[in-house]
Design a protein around this motif. Structure first.
Motif, PDB file in Angstrom:
ATOM      1  N   TYR A  38      11.616  -2.921   4.258  1.00 21.99           N
ATOM      2  CA  TYR A  38      12.367  -3.720   5.242  1.00 21.99           C
ATOM      3  C   TYR A  38      11.390  -4.578   6.056  1.00 21.99           C
ATOM      4  N   PHE A  39      10.293  -3.962   6.466  1.00 14.82           N
ATOM      5  CA  PHE A  39       9.252  -4.672   7.233  1.00 14.82           C
ATOM      6  C   PHE A  39       8.759  -5.896   6.455  1.00 14.82           C
ATOM      7  N   MET A  40       8.477  -5.683   5.166  1.00  8.88           N
ATOM      8  CA  MET A  40       7.919  -6.787   4.371  1.00  8.88           C
ATOM      9  C   MET A  40       8.936  -7.908   4.177  1.00  8.88           C
ATOM     10  N   GLN A  41      10.208  -7.500   3.942  1.00  7.52           N
ATOM     11  CA  GLN A  41      11.239  -8.527   3.765  1.00  7.52           C
ATOM     12  C   GLN A  41      11.374  -9.362   5.027  1.00  7.52           C
ATOM     13  N   SER A  42      11.523  -8.638   6.174  1.00  2.84           N
ATOM     14  CA  SER A  42      11.854  -9.384   7.394  1.00  2.84           C
ATOM     15  C   SER A  42      10.654 -10.111   7.981  1.00  2.84           C
ATOM     16  N   PRO A  53      15.240   1.027   1.329  1.00 10.09           N
ATOM     17  CA  PRO A  53      14.844  -0.344   1.681  1.00 10.09           C
ATOM     18  C   PRO A  53      15.637  -0.934   2.845  1.00 10.09           C
ATOM     19  N   GLY A  54      16.842  -0.405   3.096  1.00  5.80           N
ATOM     20  CA  GLY A  54      17.663  -0.952   4.187  1.00  5.80           C
ATOM     21  C   GLY A  54      17.353  -0.327   5.536  1.00  5.80           C
ATOM     22  N   HIS A  55      16.521   0.717   5.554  1.00  6.18           N
ATOM     23  CA  HIS A  55      16.196   1.369   6.835  1.00  6.18           C
ATOM     24  C   HIS A  55      15.240   0.467   7.612  1.00  6.18           C
ATOM     25  N   PRO A  56      15.573   0.147   8.865  1.00  5.20           N
ATOM     26  CA  PRO A  56      14.738  -0.808   9.615  1.00  5.20           C
ATOM     27  C   PRO A  56      13.291  -0.369   9.799  1.00  5.20           C
ATOM     28  N   PHE A  61       8.317   3.701  17.018  1.00  7.33           N
ATOM     29  CA  PHE A  61       9.215   2.797  16.291  1.00  7.33           C
ATOM     30  C   PHE A  61      10.586   3.432  16.007  1.00  7.33           C
ATOM     31  N   PHE A  62      10.711   4.718  16.266  1.00 13.73           N
ATOM     32  CA  PHE A  62      11.961   5.421  15.928  1.00 13.73           C
ATOM     33  C   PHE A  62      12.707   5.808  17.201  1.00 13.73           C
ATOM     34  N   ASP A  63      14.061   5.776  17.145  1.00 15.56           N
ATOM     35  CA  ASP A  63      14.864   6.155  18.311  1.00 15.56           C
ATOM     36  C   ASP A  63      14.645   7.616  18.646  1.00 15.56           C
ATOM     37  N   ASN A  64      14.589   8.420  17.598  1.00 19.95           N
ATOM     38  CA  ASN A  64      14.462   9.861  17.786  1.00 19.95           C
ATOM     39  C   ASN A  64      13.180  10.344  17.091  1.00 19.95           C
ATOM     40  N   PRO A  65      12.254  10.974  17.843  1.00 19.20           N
ATOM     41  CA  PRO A  65      10.980  11.387  17.224  1.00 19.20           C
ATOM     42  C   PRO A  65      11.165  12.296  16.007  1.00 19.20           C
ATOM     43  N   LEU A  92       0.795  -1.221   0.000  1.00 25.63           N
ATOM     44  CA  LEU A  92       0.000   0.000   0.000  1.00 25.63           C
ATOM     45  C   LEU A  92       0.831   1.276   0.000  1.00 25.63           C
ATOM     46  N   ASP A  93       1.933   1.266   0.788  1.00 25.39           N
ATOM     47  CA  ASP A  93       2.554   2.565   1.051  1.00 25.39           C
ATOM     48  C   ASP A  93       4.005   2.438   1.504  1.00 25.39           C
ATOM     49  N   GLU A  94       4.666   3.578   1.577  1.00 21.67           N
ATOM     50  CA  GLU A  94       6.054   3.639   2.060  1.00 21.67           C
ATOM     51  C   GLU A  94       6.335   5.058   2.547  1.00 21.67           C
ATOM     52  N   TYR A  95       7.185   5.140   3.548  1.00 31.28           N
ATOM     53  CA  TYR A  95       7.618   6.460   4.033  1.00 31.28           C
ATOM     54  C   TYR A  95       8.529   7.129   3.006  1.00 31.28           C
ATOM     55  N   VAL A  96       8.351   8.420   2.855  1.00 27.50           N
ATOM     56  CA  VAL A  96       9.257   9.165   1.977  1.00 27.50           C
ATOM     57  C   VAL A  96      10.581   9.393   2.712  1.00 27.50           C
TER      58      VAL A  96
END
Ligand code: GLP
Length: 272
Positions: free
Chosen positions: A82-86, A74-77, A168-172, A66-70
Motif C-alpha cells: 500500500y505504501f509503495m502504491q500510494s 495489499p489493501g491494508h494502509p 503507524f498503527f491505531d492499536n499497538p 525489500l520486505d513486507e509485514y506478515v
C-alpha cells in the motif's frame, strides 16, 4: 563505502533521486530494489516530480521491494504494498506487473521466499538497491543476529522495531510481529547499494555501520563487504562519525573528477 554528508533532508532526497534517475536514464530497463519507511519518501517525491516535469520514464523498469509485514494484505494502509502504491507506483508510469513487493499472506512462506529470490535472479539481479537503516542498524527487516548470508525469509521482529512501528498503527496490538524480508546475502548481491539516513536518531547506527566492525549484530555493517555502496546522510545522521573530515575530502576529490576537473587535484592528462 562512499559517504556523502549533505546539509539537510531535502538535499539527501535530491541526491538520492539523482542517483536513481541517472540509472533509469542510462539503463531504461534497469531493476530497482526499493525500500519503505519515512527515509526514502523524499526520493519518491522527487522521482515523481522528475517523471512529471522531466519525462523520467519508468515504463521498462522492474522493481523489487525489500520486505513486507506478515499478515497484512495489499489493501491494508500499513502494508508496504500500500505504501509503495500510494507514495510512488501510482504516480509514475511503472508497469504494475513489473513491481514486486513480497506477499505477507503467502500460505507456504518457504516456497514463496524461494520464488521471490528466483524472480530477482530471472530479472537479471538488482542494479541498484535503495536502503534505509533501522535505529539498531538493521537493513530491510534483518534484525540483529541475522545471518550475513541470509536469503529472503520470514523474520521475527525485535521489540525495538515493533515499538518503532507502533506509531503507524491505531492499536499497538495490531503491529505485526513477523515480516518477510530479503536477506543480507540477497542485498549484498545487488550490483550497487544506496543507503540513506536522516536525523540524529540514526547517528549511532550510521557510525556502527560505517566505522564499526562487520557484525551480524548490526546487519547494515555487512555493506562494508560490498564494493559499490553510497551512503547519503544529513548532518544529524552524520554527527557521530569519527572520520567525517576524511569523507568530506574524498567527496570533494570525487566531485572534481566527476565534473571533469582532475587538474584541480594535481592530476595531469598524459598530453599535458
Ligand atoms: C523498517 C524497514 C526498513 C527501514 C526502517 C527505517 O525497519 N523494514 O527498510 O529502513 O524501518 O525506517 P525509517 O526510514 O522510517 O526510519
Amino acid at each position: 563505502m562512499r559517504v556523502v554528508v549533505l546539509p539537510d533532508q531535502q538535499a539527501v532526497a535530491e541526491r538520492g533521486a539523482r542517483i536513481v534517475a541517472s540509472l533509469v536514464r542510462s539503463k531504461p530497463n534497469c531493476v530497482l530494489g526499493l525500500a519503505t519507511g519515512s527515509t526514502p519518501l523524499g526520493v519518491y517525491r522527487e522521482l515523481i516530480r522528475m517523471h512529471a516535469e522531466e519525462d523520467l520514464d519508468f515504463s521498462l523498469v522492474t522493481t523489487f521491494n525489500l520486505d513486507e509485514y506478515v499478515g497484512l494484505g495489499p489493501g491494508h494502509p500499513q502494508s508496504y504494498r500500500y505504501f509503495m502504491q500510494s507514495n510512488f507506483f501510482d504516480h509514475v508510469n511503472v508497469q504494475p506487473g513489473r513491481t514486486h513487493v513480497p506477499d505477507g499472506r503467502a500460505l507456504d512462506f518457504e516456497a514463496y521466499c524461494e520464488s521471490y529470490e528466483r524472480r530477482i535472479a530471472d530479472a537479471g539481479g538488482i542494479d541498484l538497491q535503495l536502503l534505509g537503516i533501522g535505529a539498531d542498524g538493521h537493513i530491510a527487516f534483518n534484525e540483529p543476529g541475522s545471518s550475513l548470508g541470509s536469503r529472503t525469509r520470514l523474520k521475527t521482529l525485535t521489540k525495538e522495531t515493533v515499538d518503532d512501528n507502533a506509531r503507524f498503527f491505531d492499536n499497538p496490538d495490531e503491529v505485526p510481529r513477523l515480516a518477510v524480508t530479503m536477506g543480507v546475502g540477497t542485498i549484498l548481491e545487488s550490483k550497487r547499494c544506496l543507503l540513506l539516513a536522516i536525523g540524529d536518531h540514526k547517528a549511532r547506527a550510521i557510525r556502527s555501520m560505517v566505522e564499526g566492525p562487520v557484525t551480524s549484530q548490526i546487519t547494515a555493517s555487512a555493506l562494508q563487504l560490498h564494493r559499490d555502496v553510497t551512503v547519503v546522510v544529513d548532518e544529524s545522521a552524520a554527527s557521530w562519525l569519527e572520520r567525517r573530515e576524511y569523507y568530506d575530502e574524498v567527496e570533494r576529490a570525487q566531485s572534481l573528477i566527476e565534473s571533469g576537473q582532475p587538474r584541480a587535484l594535481g592530476i595531469q592528462q598524459p598530453e599535458e
